[in-house]
Design a protein around this motif. Structure first.
Motif, PDB file in Angstrom:
ATOM      1  N   VAL A  18       9.522 -71.502 -41.719  1.00  0.00           N
ATOM      2  CA  VAL A  18      10.618 -70.543 -41.833  1.00  0.00           C
ATOM      3  C   VAL A  18      10.089 -69.187 -42.289  1.00  0.00           C
ATOM      4  CG1 VAL A  18      12.716 -70.015 -43.148  1.00  0.00           C
ATOM      5  CG2 VAL A  18      12.393 -72.300 -42.198  1.00  0.00           C
ATOM      6  N   SER A  19       9.177 -69.181 -43.237  1.00  0.00           N
ATOM      7  CA  SER A  19       8.593 -67.923 -43.707  1.00  0.00           C
ATOM      8  C   SER A  19       7.848 -67.210 -42.589  1.00  0.00           C
ATOM      9  CB  SER A  19       7.635 -68.182 -44.873  1.00  0.00           C
ATOM     10  OG  SER A  19       8.310 -68.764 -45.947  1.00  0.00           O
ATOM     11  N   PHE A  20       7.143 -67.959 -41.770  1.00  0.00           N
ATOM     12  CA  PHE A  20       6.403 -67.391 -40.645  1.00  0.00           C
ATOM     13  C   PHE A  20       7.356 -66.698 -39.674  1.00  0.00           C
ATOM     14  CE2 PHE A  20       4.660 -67.881 -36.336  1.00  0.00           C
ATOM     15  CZ  PHE A  20       3.442 -67.251 -36.485  1.00  0.00           C
ATOM     16  N   VAL A  21       8.452 -67.363 -39.322  1.00  0.00           N
ATOM     17  CA  VAL A  21       9.426 -66.792 -38.376  1.00  0.00           C
ATOM     18  C   VAL A  21      10.091 -65.552 -38.976  1.00  0.00           C
ATOM     19  CG1 VAL A  21      11.623 -67.234 -37.206  1.00  0.00           C
ATOM     20  CG2 VAL A  21       9.831 -68.960 -37.166  1.00  0.00           C
ATOM     21  N   LEU A  22      10.485 -65.615 -40.240  1.00  0.00           N
ATOM     22  CA  LEU A  22      11.128 -64.460 -40.883  1.00  0.00           C
ATOM     23  C   LEU A  22      10.172 -63.276 -40.998  1.00  0.00           C
ATOM     24  CD1 LEU A  22      13.196 -66.160 -43.728  1.00  0.00           C
ATOM     25  CD2 LEU A  22      14.044 -65.131 -41.618  1.00  0.00           C
ATOM     26  N   PHE A  23       8.923 -63.527 -41.331  1.00  0.00           N
ATOM     27  CA  PHE A  23       7.942 -62.454 -41.459  1.00  0.00           C
ATOM     28  C   PHE A  23       7.755 -61.728 -40.131  1.00  0.00           C
ATOM     29  CE2 PHE A  23       3.511 -61.076 -40.973  1.00  0.00           C
ATOM     30  CZ  PHE A  23       3.449 -60.130 -41.977  1.00  0.00           C
ATOM     31  N   TRP A  24       7.495 -62.470 -39.059  1.00  0.00           N
ATOM     32  CA  TRP A  24       7.253 -61.837 -37.764  1.00  0.00           C
ATOM     33  C   TRP A  24       8.533 -61.244 -37.192  1.00  0.00           C
ATOM     34  CZ3 TRP A  24       2.924 -59.956 -36.594  1.00  0.00           C
ATOM     35  CH2 TRP A  24       1.762 -60.531 -37.075  1.00  0.00           C
ATOM     36  N   GLY A  25       9.677 -61.828 -37.489  1.00  0.00           N
ATOM     37  CA  GLY A  25      10.938 -61.234 -37.059  1.00  0.00           C
ATOM     38  C   GLY A  25      11.170 -59.879 -37.713  1.00  0.00           C
ATOM     39  N   ALA A  26      10.838 -59.769 -39.000  1.00  0.00           N
ATOM     40  CA  ALA A  26      10.979 -58.490 -39.707  1.00  0.00           C
ATOM     41  C   ALA A  26      10.011 -57.451 -39.150  1.00  0.00           C
ATOM     42  CB  ALA A  26      10.755 -58.685 -41.196  1.00  0.00           C
ATOM     43  N   ILE A  27       8.783 -57.857 -38.851  1.00  0.00           N
ATOM     44  CA  ILE A  27       7.785 -56.933 -38.292  1.00  0.00           C
ATOM     45  C   ILE A  27       8.254 -56.415 -36.930  1.00  0.00           C
ATOM     46  CG2 ILE A  27       5.429 -56.763 -37.375  1.00  0.00           C
ATOM     47  CD1 ILE A  27       5.496 -56.799 -40.399  1.00  0.00           C
ATOM     48  N   ILE A  28       8.699 -57.304 -36.060  1.00  0.00           N
ATOM     49  CA  ILE A  28       9.139 -56.912 -34.718  1.00  0.00           C
ATOM     50  C   ILE A  28      10.384 -56.038 -34.788  1.00  0.00           C
ATOM     51  CG2 ILE A  28      10.087 -57.813 -32.551  1.00  0.00           C
ATOM     52  CD1 ILE A  28       8.127 -60.203 -32.926  1.00  0.00           C
ATOM     53  N   THR A  29      11.337 -56.377 -35.657  1.00  0.00           N
ATOM     54  CA  THR A  29      12.541 -55.557 -35.826  1.00  0.00           C
ATOM     55  C   THR A  29      12.185 -54.160 -36.314  1.00  0.00           C
ATOM     56  OG1 THR A  29      13.852 -57.535 -36.300  1.00  0.00           O
ATOM     57  CG2 THR A  29      14.775 -55.414 -36.995  1.00  0.00           C
ATOM     58  N   GLY A  30      11.249 -54.075 -37.252  1.00  0.00           N
ATOM     59  CA  GLY A  30      10.817 -52.773 -37.751  1.00  0.00           C
ATOM     60  C   GLY A  30      10.188 -51.921 -36.660  1.00  0.00           C
ATOM     61  N   ILE A  31       9.373 -52.530 -35.819  1.00  0.00           N
ATOM     62  CA  ILE A  31       8.734 -51.796 -34.723  1.00  0.00           C
ATOM     63  C   ILE A  31       9.786 -51.291 -33.737  1.00  0.00           C
ATOM     64  CG2 ILE A  31       7.238 -52.070 -32.694  1.00  0.00           C
ATOM     65  CD1 ILE A  31       5.504 -53.943 -34.444  1.00  0.00           C
ATOM     66  N   ILE A  32      10.764 -52.134 -33.405  1.00  0.00           N
ATOM     67  CA  ILE A  32      11.811 -51.732 -32.465  1.00  0.00           C
ATOM     68  C   ILE A  32      12.650 -50.591 -33.036  1.00  0.00           C
ATOM     69  CG2 ILE A  32      13.962 -52.496 -31.371  1.00  0.00           C
ATOM     70  CD1 ILE A  32      12.596 -55.225 -30.978  1.00  0.00           C
ATOM     71  N   LEU A  33      13.043 -50.707 -34.305  1.00  0.00           N
ATOM     72  CA  LEU A  33      13.847 -49.641 -34.920  1.00  0.00           C
ATOM     73  C   LEU A  33      13.063 -48.336 -35.019  1.00  0.00           C
ATOM     74  CD1 LEU A  33      15.673 -51.623 -37.742  1.00  0.00           C
ATOM     75  CD2 LEU A  33      16.622 -50.776 -35.591  1.00  0.00           C
ATOM     76  N   PHE A  34      11.792 -48.424 -35.313  1.00  0.00           N
ATOM     77  CA  PHE A  34      10.959 -47.229 -35.380  1.00  0.00           C
ATOM     78  C   PHE A  34      10.835 -46.573 -34.010  1.00  0.00           C
ATOM     79  CE2 PHE A  34       6.735 -45.189 -35.195  1.00  0.00           C
ATOM     80  CZ  PHE A  34       6.932 -44.230 -36.173  1.00  0.00           C
ATOM     81  N   ALA A  35      10.627 -47.390 -32.967  1.00  0.00           N
ATOM     82  CA  ALA A  35      10.500 -46.853 -31.612  1.00  0.00           C
ATOM     83  C   ALA A  35      11.797 -46.184 -31.162  1.00  0.00           C
ATOM     84  CB  ALA A  35      10.116 -47.964 -30.644  1.00  0.00           C
ATOM     85  N   ARG A  36      12.933 -46.762 -31.513  1.00  0.00           N
ATOM     86  CA  ARG A  36      14.216 -46.152 -31.156  1.00  0.00           C
ATOM     87  C   ARG A  36      14.447 -44.845 -31.901  1.00  0.00           C
ATOM     88  NH1 ARG A  36      18.842 -50.784 -30.602  1.00  0.00           N
ATOM     89  NH2 ARG A  36      17.971 -51.808 -28.784  1.00  0.00           N
TER      90      ARG A  36
END
Length: 87
Positions: A18-36
Motif C-alpha cells: 500500500v505504501s508503494f502504491v501511495l508513494f508512486w501515485g503521489a509522485i505521478i500526481t505531482g508531475i501531472i499537476l506541475f505539467a498542467r
C-alpha cells in the motif's frame, strides 16, 4: 530475549504494498499537476482571439434566443467567415 528473524508477516507485506502504491501515485500526481501548471492547460486559442467555430456558435445562440434577427445573423456570419478565410 526474542530476536527478529527478518520475517515481516502478512501485515508487513500489505503495508509495504500500500505504501508503494501511495508513494508512486503521489509522485505521478505531482508531475501531472506541475505539467498542467506550466503548460497551456488544454487551451487551443488565445484569450482574445476565439476560433471561428466558437464565434459562429455564439452567434447562432444569440439568433436562437431572439436577440438578433435573421438579416443581422446572416450579415454577421458573412463577416465572420470572411475574416477567417471561409466562404
Amino acid at each position: 530475549m526474542m530476536y527478529w528473524d527478518g520475517n515481516m508477516g502478512v501485515w508487513g507485506y500489505i503495508l509495504m504494498g500500500v505504501s508503494f502504491v501511495l508513494f508512486w501515485g503521489a509522485i505521478i500526481t505531482g508531475i501531472i499537476l506541475f505539467a498542467r501548471a506550466i503548460g497551456t492547460g488544454g487551451r487551443r486559442f488565445e484569450a482574445g482571439a476565439p476560433g471561428p467555430g466558437i464565434a459562429e456558435n455564439l452567434l447562432a445562440e444569440r439568433f436562437a434566443r431572439g436577440e438578433i434577427d435573421e438579416s443581422e445573423y446572416t450579415a454577421r456570419l458573412t463577416v465572420l467567415r470572411r475574416a477567417h478565410g471561409q466562404r
